[in-house]
Design a protein around this motif. Sequence first.
Motif, mmCIF file in Angstrom:
data_model
loop_
_atom_site.group_PDB
_atom_site.id
_atom_site.type_symbol
_atom_site.label_atom_id
_atom_site.label_comp_id
_atom_site.label_asym_id
_atom_site.label_seq_id
_atom_site.Cartn_x
_atom_site.Cartn_y
_atom_site.Cartn_z
ATOM 1 N N LEU A 1 0.836 -1.208 0.000
ATOM 2 C CA LEU A 1 0.000 0.000 0.000
ATOM 3 C C LEU A 1 0.866 1.251 0.000
ATOM 4 C CD1 LEU A 1 -2.960 -0.798 2.405
ATOM 5 C CD2 LEU A 1 -3.021 -0.440 -0.055
ATOM 6 N N GLN A 2 1.949 1.162 0.776
ATOM 7 C CA GLN A 2 2.841 2.324 0.870
ATOM 8 C C GLN A 2 3.435 2.670 -0.496
ATOM 9 O OE1 GLN A 2 6.080 1.687 3.590
ATOM 10 N NE2 GLN A 2 6.887 3.731 3.174
ATOM 11 N N ILE A 3 3.879 1.605 -1.221
ATOM 12 C CA ILE A 3 4.465 1.841 -2.546
ATOM 13 C C ILE A 3 3.419 2.430 -3.486
ATOM 14 C CG2 ILE A 3 5.436 0.709 -4.581
ATOM 15 C CD1 ILE A 3 6.713 -1.311 -2.659
ATOM 16 N N PHE A 4 2.199 1.872 -3.419
ATOM 17 C CA PHE A 4 1.145 2.333 -4.334
ATOM 18 C C PHE A 4 0.823 3.805 -4.084
ATOM 19 C CE2 PHE A 4 -3.248 2.918 -5.668
ATOM 20 C CZ PHE A 4 -3.172 2.447 -6.960
ATOM 21 N N PHE A 5 0.599 4.157 -2.801
ATOM 22 C CA PHE A 5 0.215 5.544 -2.537
ATOM 23 C C PHE A 5 1.388 6.495 -2.671
ATOM 24 C CE2 PHE A 5 -3.467 3.414 -0.755
ATOM 25 C CZ PHE A 5 -4.451 4.150 -1.373
ATOM 26 N N ASN A 6 2.594 5.958 -2.564
ATOM 27 C CA ASN A 6 3.780 6.768 -2.837
ATOM 28 C C ASN A 6 3.735 7.286 -4.278
ATOM 29 O OD1 ASN A 6 6.287 7.868 -2.264
ATOM 30 N ND2 ASN A 6 7.319 6.155 -3.253
ATOM 31 N N GLY A 7 3.399 6.380 -5.220
ATOM 32 C CA GLY A 7 3.315 6.791 -6.618
ATOM 33 C C GLY A 7 2.121 7.673 -6.885
ATOM 34 N N LEU A 8 1.006 7.340 -6.211
ATOM 35 C CA LEU A 8 -0.236 8.061 -6.504
ATOM 36 C C LEU A 8 -0.206 9.484 -5.953
ATOM 37 C CD1 LEU A 8 -3.014 7.551 -7.759
ATOM 38 C CD2 LEU A 8 -3.822 6.950 -5.500
ATOM 39 N N ILE A 9 0.273 9.657 -4.708
ATOM 40 C CA ILE A 9 0.162 10.966 -4.065
ATOM 41 C C ILE A 9 1.523 11.555 -3.705
ATOM 42 C CG2 ILE A 9 -0.796 12.212 -2.091
ATOM 43 C CD1 ILE A 9 -2.886 9.815 -2.029
ATOM 44 N N LYS A 10 2.271 10.840 -2.858
ATOM 45 C CA LYS A 10 3.444 11.465 -2.248
ATOM 46 C C LYS A 10 4.525 11.810 -3.274
ATOM 47 C CE LYS A 10 6.294 10.661 1.724
ATOM 48 N NZ LYS A 10 6.936 9.512 2.388
ATOM 49 N N GLU A 11 4.738 10.906 -4.243
ATOM 50 C CA GLU A 11 5.739 11.184 -5.276
ATOM 51 C C GLU A 11 5.087 11.199 -6.651
ATOM 52 O OE1 GLU A 11 9.233 8.773 -5.276
ATOM 53 O OE2 GLU A 11 9.611 9.190 -3.160
ATOM 54 N N ALA B 1 -1.138 5.249 -12.066
ATOM 55 C CA ALA B 1 -2.391 5.842 -11.588
ATOM 56 C C ALA B 1 -2.200 7.321 -11.293
ATOM 57 C CB ALA B 1 -2.873 5.107 -10.344
ATOM 58 N N GLY B 2 -1.031 7.661 -10.727
ATOM 59 C CA GLY B 2 -0.752 9.070 -10.460
ATOM 60 C C GLY B 2 -0.738 9.884 -11.734
ATOM 61 N N PHE B 3 -0.071 9.349 -12.762
ATOM 62 C CA PHE B 3 -0.020 10.041 -14.061
ATOM 63 C C PHE B 3 -1.412 10.121 -14.668
ATOM 64 C CE2 PHE B 3 0.609 9.750 -18.719
ATOM 65 C CZ PHE B 3 1.241 10.961 -18.907
ATOM 66 N N PHE B 4 -2.147 8.997 -14.587
ATOM 67 C CA PHE B 4 -3.485 8.932 -15.182
ATOM 68 C C PHE B 4 -4.397 9.984 -14.568
ATOM 69 C CE2 PHE B 4 -7.838 7.373 -14.942
ATOM 70 C CZ PHE B 4 -8.102 7.124 -16.266
ATOM 71 N N ILE B 5 -4.410 10.054 -13.222
ATOM 72 C CA ILE B 5 -5.322 11.000 -12.561
ATOM 73 C C ILE B 5 -4.939 12.435 -12.917
ATOM 74 C CG2 ILE B 5 -5.929 11.946 -10.296
ATOM 75 C CD1 ILE B 5 -6.063 9.074 -9.333
ATOM 76 N N ALA B 6 -3.627 12.723 -12.896
ATOM 77 C CA ALA B 6 -3.189 14.092 -13.206
ATOM 78 C C ALA B 6 -3.601 14.493 -14.616
ATOM 79 C CB ALA B 6 -1.672 14.196 -13.043
ATOM 80 N N ILE B 7 -3.328 13.609 -15.604
ATOM 81 C CA ILE B 7 -3.606 13.991 -16.993
ATOM 82 C C ILE B 7 -5.110 14.020 -17.243
ATOM 83 C CG2 ILE B 7 -3.415 11.702 -18.063
ATOM 84 C CD1 ILE B 7 -1.939 12.999 -20.361
ATOM 85 N N ALA B 8 -5.868 13.132 -16.570
ATOM 86 C CA ALA B 8 -7.323 13.128 -16.769
ATOM 87 C C ALA B 8 -7.942 14.407 -16.219
ATOM 88 C CB ALA B 8 -7.942 11.907 -16.110
ATOM 89 N N VAL B 9 -7.482 14.833 -15.021
ATOM 90 C CA VAL B 9 -8.007 16.072 -14.436
ATOM 91 C C VAL B 9 -7.716 17.253 -15.361
ATOM 92 C CG1 VAL B 9 -7.649 17.730 -12.567
ATOM 93 C CG2 VAL B 9 -7.969 15.335 -12.037
ATOM 94 N N LEU B 10 -6.473 17.318 -15.851
ATOM 95 C CA LEU B 10 -6.089 18.423 -16.744
ATOM 96 C C LEU B 10 -6.912 18.375 -18.039
ATOM 97 C CD1 LEU B 10 -3.972 20.720 -16.691
ATOM 98 C CD2 LEU B 10 -2.659 19.368 -18.274
ATOM 99 N N GLY B 11 -7.084 17.158 -18.586
ATOM 100 C CA GLY B 11 -7.857 17.017 -19.812
ATOM 101 C C GLY B 11 -9.293 17.476 -19.629
#
Lengths: 226, 232
Positions: A5-15, A136-146
């Motif tokens: 979980l830590q690795i996943f949320f690290n990519g999604l939010i923290k980093e 997922a981090g990239f996906f959410i960022a680009i989807a929000v911007l789009g």
Amino acid sequence: MKKILQIFFNGLIKENPVLIMMIGLCPFLACSTTANDAIGMGIAATFVLTCSNIIISVFRKIIPNNIRIPVFIVIIATFTTIVDYLIKAYFPSLSESLGVFIPLIVVNCIILARAEAFASKNNVLYSLIDGLGMGAGFFIAIAVLGIIRQIFGSGTIFNSKEFLQNPAVIMILPPGGFLAAGLVITLVKYIENKFNKRQKVISNLPSLCEGCVLKSKCVGNIKLKG
Amino acid sequence: MREDLKMILVLFFVCIISAISLSFLYTYTKPKIEKNLFAKELKLKSEIIPQAEEFKKINVENFYDIEECYDKEKNFVGILIKSSCKGYAGEIEYIVAITTESVPRIINLKIISHKETPGLGANVQKENFLSKFKLKSANEIFLKKDNINGKIDAISGATITSRAITNSVRELLSKDELYRYLKNKREESYISVVPLIKTQQSVLKPKTKIIEKQNITISTQTLTSEEQKEER
């Protein structure tokens, strides 16, 4: 389980690759003129990232250190070409609108950065989770911007009819990409700062930390000598 | 030495595996990709000239990509020409369907690809601009502000784009190669002109009936107009 979980949320939010680490900005700005393109790009990049992470992690002990970059690039290019063929065969309209940016996933620095920094040093499961989290981090960022750029730039959302009479055309032009990206990043930084402030109160920093440049980053983790 | 050999072998095998897997995927997806391209082209053609059922590619004196269109009864209904012009920000590719009359007119015009500014120049692909070209012959295809005979309104804020496409279409329609080809075609098969657009049918129908009866007379009629053009 906790590590996963830590690795996943690290990519999604923290980093978060684009919003915090500021890498992979080229597809982030170029493929976010409409929400459909942004989501297509997000999924394609996530697929390439996850697959190349897995393969690189499997062969990480065989790959000689001196030629690791060419090997990584060949693996990434293979998956990018796979995605390119699949999109051309099954989603022709998406391949038309994304055009040259699908082959350009090869030089997306998020993917090479994760291969170099994570997948070549960790086991397969962790690399898989890291790929999914970063993707997922990239996906959410680009989807929000789009979504933001499509609503304000063309006055539509996904395939709907126009609901804004006079949309601000600048939002779908390159300058609008920078404007919207700047606003999104500002928002993220604001939230991050608020979150860090709350943490600071809990951690009770030593008085020596007052006025230190790295105060918000280290939160008293470095032990003071003497 | 051993290290070097290992490096070479690893890179070699990575490349080989990648090439083999990609070639398998390529052979698997190739028919699907080609089918998609074909379907896209057919859809475009049927949108641009709905009557046509059969398309035949031909070569006319190094002229552009030309396709003859025939309807169900094998009537020669029109010609499809693919061409391109230099717009404001890059190449504009378009496809145009024209009638087979002695002075060809436009049936339909469509933009295939362009790189114009979104919101301004990109409006060329919208129907309310392209529909103005319908049933216009070469001497009417001018921007209203460039020529008194012009029947085309420029898009506001995109004069360069509109002018580029108008001029390119006009030049295409007044090419000598096209006239010569149409003339030859008419002589060899006495093709009858079939009215194409429903709104124009009432105007064109009586004329075409005569044409069908007396093929030879029209071909001479049209010849005169063509000779005039050639002299010019």
